[in-house]
Design a protein around this motif. Structure first.
Motif, PDB file in Angstrom:
ATOM      1  N   CYS A 144      75.470  71.107   8.062  1.00  0.00           N
ATOM      2  CA  CYS A 144      75.992  71.720   6.950  1.00  0.00           C
ATOM      3  C   CYS A 144      77.422  71.881   6.901  1.00  0.00           C
ATOM      4  CB  CYS A 144      75.406  73.085   6.523  1.00  0.00           C
ATOM      5  SG  CYS A 144      73.654  73.011   5.870  1.00  0.00           S
ATOM      6  N   CYS A 145      78.086  72.019   8.074  1.00  0.00           N
ATOM      7  CA  CYS A 145      79.579  71.979   8.271  1.00  0.00           C
ATOM      8  C   CYS A 145      80.247  70.615   8.383  1.00  0.00           C
ATOM      9  CB  CYS A 145      79.840  73.074   9.431  1.00  0.00           C
ATOM     10  SG  CYS A 145      79.303  74.673   9.107  1.00  0.00           S
ATOM     11  N   THR A 146      79.249  69.496   8.301  1.00  0.00           N
ATOM     12  CA  THR A 146      79.974  68.287   8.651  1.00  0.00           C
ATOM     13  C   THR A 146      79.724  67.425   7.174  1.00  0.00           C
ATOM     14  OG1 THR A 146      79.159  68.374  10.959  1.00  0.00           O
ATOM     15  CG2 THR A 146      79.635  66.078  10.195  1.00  0.00           C
ATOM     16  N   GLY A 147      80.885  66.446   7.224  1.00  0.00           N
ATOM     17  CA  GLY A 147      80.489  65.748   5.784  1.00  0.00           C
ATOM     18  C   GLY A 147      80.912  66.270   4.583  1.00  0.00           C
ATOM     19  N   ARG A 148      80.117  66.026   3.694  1.00  0.00           N
ATOM     20  CA  ARG A 148      79.998  66.625   2.322  1.00  0.00           C
ATOM     21  C   ARG A 148      79.708  68.252   2.375  1.00  0.00           C
ATOM     22  NH1 ARG A 148      76.796  64.189  -2.303  1.00  0.00           N
ATOM     23  NH2 ARG A 148      78.480  62.642  -2.427  1.00  0.00           N
ATOM     24  N   ARG A 149      80.575  68.940   1.858  1.00  0.00           N
ATOM     25  CA  ARG A 149      80.164  70.459   1.638  1.00  0.00           C
ATOM     26  C   ARG A 149      78.758  70.540   1.013  1.00  0.00           C
ATOM     27  NH1 ARG A 149      84.210  75.018  -0.447  1.00  0.00           N
ATOM     28  NH2 ARG A 149      83.305  76.698   0.804  1.00  0.00           N
ATOM     29  N   LYS A 150      77.931  71.576   1.678  1.00  0.00           N
ATOM     30  CA  LYS A 150      76.425  71.586   1.262  1.00  0.00           C
ATOM     31  C   LYS A 150      76.168  72.960   1.121  1.00  0.00           C
ATOM     32  CE  LYS A 150      75.754  67.974   4.826  1.00  0.00           C
ATOM     33  NZ  LYS A 150      77.079  68.232   4.916  1.00  0.00           N
ATOM     34  N   THR A 151      75.048  73.383   0.343  1.00  0.00           N
ATOM     35  CA  THR A 151      74.261  74.701   0.104  1.00  0.00           C
ATOM     36  C   THR A 151      73.197  74.732   1.052  1.00  0.00           C
ATOM     37  OG1 THR A 151      75.001  74.904  -2.200  1.00  0.00           O
ATOM     38  CG2 THR A 151      73.205  76.175  -1.443  1.00  0.00           C
ATOM     39  N   LEU A 152      72.919  75.756   1.824  1.00  0.00           N
ATOM     40  CA  LEU A 152      71.771  75.964   2.844  1.00  0.00           C
ATOM     41  C   LEU A 152      70.986  77.011   2.332  1.00  0.00           C
ATOM     42  CD1 LEU A 152      70.524  75.471   5.540  1.00  0.00           C
ATOM     43  CD2 LEU A 152      71.951  77.076   6.517  1.00  0.00           C
ATOM     44  N   HIS A 153      69.674  76.650   2.315  1.00  0.00           N
ATOM     45  CA  HIS A 153      68.566  77.459   1.927  1.00  0.00           C
ATOM     46  C   HIS A 153      67.680  77.823   3.036  1.00  0.00           C
ATOM     47  CE1 HIS A 153      69.858  77.289  -2.297  1.00  0.00           C
ATOM     48  NE2 HIS A 153      69.934  75.740  -1.925  1.00  0.00           N
ATOM     49  N   HIS A 154      67.463  79.054   3.777  1.00  0.00           N
ATOM     50  CA  HIS A 154      66.823  78.969   4.995  1.00  0.00           C
ATOM     51  C   HIS A 154      65.839  79.907   4.861  1.00  0.00           C
ATOM     52  CE1 HIS A 154      66.206  80.679   9.306  1.00  0.00           C
ATOM     53  NE2 HIS A 154      66.475  79.379   9.356  1.00  0.00           N
ATOM     54  N   ALA A 155      64.449  79.676   5.102  1.00  0.00           N
ATOM     55  CA  ALA A 155      63.672  80.517   5.466  1.00  0.00           C
ATOM     56  C   ALA A 155      63.096  80.837   6.649  1.00  0.00           C
ATOM     57  CB  ALA A 155      62.259  79.842   4.368  1.00  0.00           C
ATOM     58  N   SER A 156      62.845  82.124   7.039  1.00  0.00           N
ATOM     59  CA  SER A 156      62.458  82.398   8.249  1.00  0.00           C
ATOM     60  C   SER A 156      61.142  82.995   8.244  1.00  0.00           C
ATOM     61  CB  SER A 156      63.400  83.638   8.662  1.00  0.00           C
ATOM     62  OG  SER A 156      62.821  84.008   9.914  1.00  0.00           O
ATOM     63  N   THR A 157      60.121  82.304   8.514  1.00  0.00           N
ATOM     64  CA  THR A 157      58.852  82.668   8.505  1.00  0.00           C
ATOM     65  C   THR A 157      58.517  83.967   9.431  1.00  0.00           C
ATOM     66  OG1 THR A 157      58.308  80.386   8.539  1.00  0.00           O
ATOM     67  CG2 THR A 157      56.357  81.740   8.906  1.00  0.00           C
ATOM     68  N   LEU A 158      59.324  84.242  10.547  1.00  0.00           N
ATOM     69  CA  LEU A 158      59.080  85.252  11.386  1.00  0.00           C
ATOM     70  C   LEU A 158      59.296  86.576  10.810  1.00  0.00           C
ATOM     71  CD1 LEU A 158      58.268  86.245  14.244  1.00  0.00           C
ATOM     72  CD2 LEU A 158      60.599  85.920  14.965  1.00  0.00           C
ATOM     73  N   SER A 159      60.646  86.535   9.940  1.00  0.00           N
ATOM     74  CA  SER A 159      60.730  87.783   9.357  1.00  0.00           C
ATOM     75  C   SER A 159      59.800  88.136   8.268  1.00  0.00           C
ATOM     76  CB  SER A 159      62.101  87.745   8.583  1.00  0.00           C
ATOM     77  OG  SER A 159      62.068  86.767   7.518  1.00  0.00           O
TER      78      SER A 159
END
Length: 183
Positions: A144-159
């Motif tokens: 996400c910090c490389t190349g084109r700027r991106k949006t990150l959506h992260h799901a944590s199953t553990l939580s």
């Protein structure tokens, strides 16, 4: 906590121009063959016009695509093969298990990342789960910090599994090490 190398990477990433489009043309999805990822894939196919790049551990792209089709069929959903691109990789490896050219291409083409992959097992020790969960998330952040700027959506199953209204404070990785030393 992120070390100085990570802070440098974040600082450089913040300086890149952002994308104004709310309609991504290329989305990277991890965990597409899992329960949550299968639903997310279906929603992305239904509600966007984006190409969905699905990163999976598989021997080849045909087997990866078969796993995705099988997962969508479990939900009674059809596979839109023309909008799905599969990449065989390993999230716990540097560059997500991709060669550097594929990594660079992915980092330039991707507008958004949906990170739903995880090794979910409440009995395995942290040391076994760390590569698939922590290191994998670090590699996704690096992408996400490389190349084109991106949006990150992260799901944590553990939580989801351990979340209660009684959770307070912090559990640090060092706590596990302290517990081992006491024995």
């Amino acid at each position: 906590a992120f070390d100085d190398n990570w802070q440098d990477l974040f600082t450089r990433a913040e300086q890149r121009p952002g994308t104004e489009s709310k309609n991504p043309s290329c989305i990277l999805l991890t965990g597409a063959a899992g329960f949550l990822g299968g639903w997310v894939l279906h929603e992305l196919l239904s509600k966007t016009t984006a190409t969905i790049v699905c990163l999976l551990r598989a021997e080849n792209n045909d087997k990866a695509l078969h796993r995705i089709a099988k997962k969508l069929a479990q939900f009674g959903k059809n596979l839109f093969e023309d909008r799905i691109k599969v990449l065989c990789g390993d999230l716990s490896q540097p560059y997500l298990g991709l060669n550097q050219d594929t990594w660079a291409e992915l980092s330039e083409q991707t507008d958004a990342v949906y990170h739903c992959a995880a090794q979910v097992n409440m009995a395995l020790p942290y040391d076994v789960l760390r590569p698939s969960n922590v290191v994998a998330t670090q590699e996704i952040l690096r992408l996400c910090c490389t190349g084109r700027r991106k949006t990150l959506h992260h799901a944590s199953t553990l939580s989801v599994f351990v979340s209660t209204d009684q959770n307070t404070g912090r559990l640090l990785e060092s706590k596990r090490q302290e517990k081992k030393k006491k024995k």
